[in-house]
Design a protein around this motif. Structure first.
Motif, PDB file in Angstrom:
ATOM      1  N   THR A 302      48.876  42.344  45.869  1.00 46.28           N
ATOM      2  CA  THR A 302      48.755  42.565  44.435  1.00 46.28           C
ATOM      3  C   THR A 302      47.704  41.625  43.857  1.00 46.28           C
ATOM      4  OG1 THR A 302      49.988  42.644  42.343  1.00 46.28           O
ATOM      5  CG2 THR A 302      50.559  40.884  43.869  1.00 46.28           C
ATOM      6  N   VAL A 303      47.086  42.049  42.756  1.00 50.10           N
ATOM      7  CA  VAL A 303      46.064  41.248  42.072  1.00 50.10           C
ATOM      8  C   VAL A 303      46.733  40.394  41.011  1.00 50.10           C
ATOM      9  CG1 VAL A 303      43.967  41.326  40.672  1.00 50.10           C
ATOM     10  CG2 VAL A 303      44.305  42.990  42.497  1.00 50.10           C
ATOM     11  N   SER A 304      46.375  39.113  40.973  1.00 51.60           N
ATOM     12  CA  SER A 304      46.973  38.176  40.028  1.00 51.60           C
ATOM     13  C   SER A 304      45.884  37.351  39.357  1.00 51.60           C
ATOM     14  CB  SER A 304      47.959  37.253  40.759  1.00 51.60           C
ATOM     15  OG  SER A 304      48.369  36.184  39.932  1.00 51.60           O
ATOM     16  N   THR A 305      46.188  36.865  38.153  1.00 50.04           N
ATOM     17  CA  THR A 305      45.275  35.953  37.454  1.00 50.04           C
ATOM     18  C   THR A 305      45.922  34.582  37.276  1.00 50.04           C
ATOM     19  OG1 THR A 305      46.076  36.797  35.323  1.00 50.04           O
ATOM     20  CG2 THR A 305      44.074  37.793  36.228  1.00 50.04           C
ATOM     21  N   GLY A 306      46.979  34.326  38.045  1.00 48.46           N
ATOM     22  CA  GLY A 306      47.663  33.041  37.965  1.00 48.46           C
ATOM     23  C   GLY A 306      46.988  31.984  38.817  1.00 48.46           C
ATOM     24  N   VAL A 307      47.784  31.001  39.220  1.00 46.38           N
ATOM     25  CA  VAL A 307      47.241  29.885  40.000  1.00 46.38           C
ATOM     26  C   VAL A 307      47.585  30.011  41.481  1.00 46.38           C
ATOM     27  CG1 VAL A 307      47.271  28.311  38.044  1.00 46.38           C
ATOM     28  CG2 VAL A 307      49.293  28.493  39.499  1.00 46.38           C
ATOM     29  N   GLU A 308      48.425  30.973  41.833  1.00 45.28           N
ATOM     30  CA  GLU A 308      48.807  31.152  43.224  1.00 45.28           C
ATOM     31  C   GLU A 308      47.986  32.265  43.852  1.00 45.28           C
ATOM     32  OE1 GLU A 308      52.936  31.843  43.549  1.00 45.28           O
ATOM     33  OE2 GLU A 308      53.542  29.921  42.690  1.00 45.28           O
ATOM     34  N   GLY A 309      47.864  32.191  45.173  1.00 44.29           N
ATOM     35  CA  GLY A 309      47.135  33.222  45.899  1.00 44.29           C
ATOM     36  C   GLY A 309      45.731  32.783  46.258  1.00 44.29           C
ATOM     37  N   VAL A 310      45.074  33.610  47.059  1.00 46.90           N
ATOM     38  CA  VAL A 310      43.724  33.304  47.512  1.00 46.90           C
ATOM     39  C   VAL A 310      42.720  33.789  46.466  1.00 46.90           C
ATOM     40  CG1 VAL A 310      43.566  35.465  48.816  1.00 46.90           C
ATOM     41  CG2 VAL A 310      42.084  33.559  49.416  1.00 46.90           C
ATOM     42  N   LEU A 311      41.734  32.957  46.183  1.00 48.38           N
ATOM     43  CA  LEU A 311      40.748  33.256  45.145  1.00 48.38           C
ATOM     44  C   LEU A 311      39.757  34.313  45.632  1.00 48.38           C
ATOM     45  CD1 LEU A 311      39.738  32.361  42.311  1.00 48.38           C
ATOM     46  CD2 LEU A 311      38.233  30.758  43.496  1.00 48.38           C
ATOM     47  N   VAL A 312      39.431  35.252  44.744  1.00 46.79           N
ATOM     48  CA  VAL A 312      38.452  36.300  45.040  1.00 46.79           C
ATOM     49  C   VAL A 312      37.215  36.056  44.183  1.00 46.79           C
ATOM     50  CG1 VAL A 312      37.976  38.779  45.016  1.00 46.79           C
ATOM     51  CG2 VAL A 312      40.266  37.952  45.586  1.00 46.79           C
ATOM     52  N   HIS A 313      36.060  35.998  44.818  1.00 46.47           N
ATOM     53  CA  HIS A 313      34.808  35.780  44.096  1.00 46.47           C
ATOM     54  C   HIS A 313      34.187  37.124  43.714  1.00 46.47           C
ATOM     55  CE1 HIS A 313      34.757  31.465  44.815  1.00 46.47           C
ATOM     56  NE2 HIS A 313      35.125  31.716  46.060  1.00 46.47           N
ATOM     57  N   ALA A 314      33.597  37.168  42.545  1.00 50.12           N
ATOM     58  CA  ALA A 314      32.957  38.386  42.054  1.00 50.12           C
ATOM     59  C   ALA A 314      31.690  38.676  42.854  1.00 50.12           C
ATOM     60  CB  ALA A 314      32.622  38.236  40.573  1.00 50.12           C
ATOM     61  N   PRO A 315      31.202  39.924  42.806  1.00 50.14           N
ATOM     62  CA  PRO A 315      29.918  40.231  43.454  1.00 50.14           C
ATOM     63  C   PRO A 315      28.803  39.343  42.907  1.00 50.14           C
ATOM     64  CG  PRO A 315      31.060  42.244  42.817  1.00 50.14           C
ATOM     65  CD  PRO A 315      31.834  41.114  42.217  1.00 50.14           C
ATOM     66  N   ALA A 316      27.797  39.095  43.734  1.00 52.91           N
ATOM     67  CA  ALA A 316      26.728  38.160  43.367  1.00 52.91           C
ATOM     68  C   ALA A 316      25.975  38.606  42.122  1.00 52.91           C
ATOM     69  CB  ALA A 316      25.760  38.005  44.538  1.00 52.91           C
ATOM     70  N   HIS A 317      25.823  39.924  41.908  1.00 52.03           N
ATOM     71  CA  HIS A 317      25.058  40.377  40.747  1.00 52.03           C
ATOM     72  C   HIS A 317      25.854  40.235  39.449  1.00 52.03           C
ATOM     73  CE1 HIS A 317      27.441  44.005  41.642  1.00 52.03           C
ATOM     74  NE2 HIS A 317      27.303  44.288  40.370  1.00 52.03           N
ATOM     75  N   MET A 318      27.159  39.881  39.559  1.00 51.47           N
ATOM     76  CA  MET A 318      27.977  39.614  38.374  1.00 51.47           C
ATOM     77  C   MET A 318      28.259  38.116  38.207  1.00 51.47           C
ATOM     78  SD  MET A 318      30.816  42.671  38.455  1.00 51.47           S
ATOM     79  CE  MET A 318      31.654  41.981  37.019  1.00 51.47           C
ATOM     80  N   ARG A 319      28.458  37.437  39.328  1.00 53.26           N
ATOM     81  CA  ARG A 319      28.786  36.007  39.387  1.00 53.26           C
ATOM     82  C   ARG A 319      30.196  35.710  38.910  1.00 53.26           C
ATOM     83  NH1 ARG A 319      24.480  31.793  37.357  1.00 53.26           N
ATOM     84  NH2 ARG A 319      26.008  30.458  38.392  1.00 53.26           N
ATOM     85  N   CYS A 320      30.718  36.453  37.949  1.00 49.48           N
ATOM     86  CA  CYS A 320      32.097  36.260  37.501  1.00 49.48           C
ATOM     87  C   CYS A 320      32.650  37.610  37.064  1.00 49.48           C
ATOM     88  CB  CYS A 320      32.179  35.246  36.363  1.00 49.48           C
ATOM     89  SG  CYS A 320      31.307  35.744  34.861  1.00 49.48           S
ATOM     90  N   PHE A 321      33.953  37.782  37.222  1.00 51.64           N
ATOM     91  CA  PHE A 321      34.587  39.017  36.790  1.00 51.64           C
ATOM     92  C   PHE A 321      34.679  39.052  35.267  1.00 51.64           C
ATOM     93  CE2 PHE A 321      36.417  38.682  41.119  1.00 51.64           C
ATOM     94  CZ  PHE A 321      36.038  39.927  41.595  1.00 51.64           C
TER      95      PHE A 321
END
Length: 407
Positions: A302-321
């Motif tokens: 599942t996708v989370s925006t909390g502090v737990e879990g492994v961090l996912v980096h945005a695509p390079a052409h966005m740099r951030c979600f």
């Protein structure tokens, strides 16, 4: 004492721009040709006027690109709309498409690695090539982003196309795994039937164990025991059970009497337990094969925006979600009767979730990347405008004015 007004500093002209004096010289040369020029000189003047019009359009393009870059910098936004004041030049458009494709592909590869790390070895094997699958997803994301860039579709339409296509790719992965599982079901059935025959004949076998067991194993081999055992051995969940029964599942012709006696004693004690294990696998396969590809039993992430879990980096052409918070992946907490976690199905589910929540944007890019695109095209227009002046207009103007004796 009267105030002294400071003179505004003059902005230096770029090499592609024409000073007032040079404009007057060009106008004088054109007027001289119109008045007294030969037919050949008049034809050249027509070409020069066309080149001057083209030069003016290039200068205007540079002004629009520069104004867009200034406005973008003034906004201070990290993500800016994927919209430019002019259609990108063909080579720039191709470069953007190639760069975005590499960006999406690397993002998906990193996402796949993050999914595997979260499941920590609990993933089922699949017959689908991960590289080909991730390439398909990168292709559709790139194609739809470029269609938004070209103004062919809206962002909502592009997102819907991507979600639909990714869902179809996920369904194909699940179908492949279901076919793989049905092979497991058939292998389980073969071994269960062998165990059932042993259960009914164990009393007769006990009267002459070596001879009867040798005949029993030969008959089982003719029923496909070895092939079924090889299929079961590829299933991680059955590894311990297969190791326990390896002596008779993969028995060799000409086994000695002592070994046959040990096989008989092992089966006498464990054949019911082994049959129950295989029956559970058959129930699992039947349930999974009838379950939708969108069910959590194939994903478990599942996708989370909390502090737990492994961090996912945005695509390079966005740099951030887009949106607030950082995106992380967590193991799904809900329970399902059976599970068969597939890394590629998990990647597909995460991509669909990011698209639907607009975190993975198809109509916004990193401001620094957009600035580089604007600079790239600005340099092209500037170079083309300068070349028109230096290669066509100025040499012609100098020649005409020299012939007419005009300073």
């Amino acid at each position: 004492m009267p105030l002294k007004w400071r003179k505004r500093p003059q902005v230096p002209l770029l090499p592609m721009q024409v000073e007032q004096r040079e404009q007057e010289q060009i106008a004088a040369a054109l007027a001289a040709v119109d008045a007294n020029g030969s037919a050949n000189e008049r034809a050249e003047a027509v070409l020069v006027r066309q080149q001057l019009a083209l030069h003016a359009s290039y200068v205007e393009a540079c002004k629009k690109l520069e104004a867009c870059a200034d406005a973008m910098q003034a906004s201070g936004a990290h993500l800016v709309p994927l919209r430019f004041p002019l259609r990108l030049t063909p080579r720039t458009r191709t470069s953007v498409e190639d760069g975005v494709h590499r960006s999406f592909l690397r993002f998906l590869q990193d996402l796949h690695a993050a999914v595997e790390a979260q499941h920590a070895g609990a993933l089922s094997n699949t017959a689908v090539d991960p590289s080909a699958f991730l390439g398909k997803l990168a292709n559709v994301l790139t194609l739809e982003l470029c269609r938004v860039l070209d103004g062919s579709v809206s962002n909502a339409e592009a997102v819907e196309v991507c979600v639909t296509y990714v869902g179809k790719c996920r369904a194909a992965v699940v179908r492949e795994e279901s076919a793989h599982l049905l092979g497991l079901d058939a292998a389980c059935q073969v071994v269960i039937e062998v165990l059932a025959r042993f259960s009914t004949r164990s009393a007769k076998i006990s009267r002459a164990v070596p001879e009867k067991m040798r005949l029993f194993l030969r008959a089982s081999e003719r029923k496909g025991l070895s092939a079924a055992a090889l299929r079961l051995a590829r299933e991680p969940q059955l590894h311990d059970a297969i190791e326990k029964h390896r002596t008779w599942l993969f028995s060799e012709e000409g086994a000695d009497d002592a070994k046959l006696v040990r096989i008989y004693e092992l089966l006498l004690l464990t054949h019911v337990e082994f049959a129950q294990t295989l029956s559970w696998q058959r129930r699992r396969v039947a349930w999974l094969a009838s379950t939708s590809s969108a069910h959590m039993c194939w994903c478990g992430i599942t996708v989370s925006t909390g502090v737990e879990g492994v961090l996912v980096h945005a695509p390079a052409h966005m740099r951030c979600f887009a949106g607030d918070g950082r995106v992380r992946l967590m193991v799904e907490r809900r329970e399902a009767p059976f599970a068969c976690y597939l890394s590629l199905a998990s990647v597909a589910n995460v991509v669909v979730e990011l698209l639907r929540t607009l975190r993975l944007s198809l109509n916004r890019i990193d401001a620094a990347y957009a600035s580089r695109i604007l600079t790239f095209d600005f340099c092209k227009y500037e170079s083309a405008a300068r070349n028109i002046l230096e290669d066509t207009v100025r040499p012609w103007c100098d020649r005409i004015l020299l012939l007419d004796g005009v300073d």
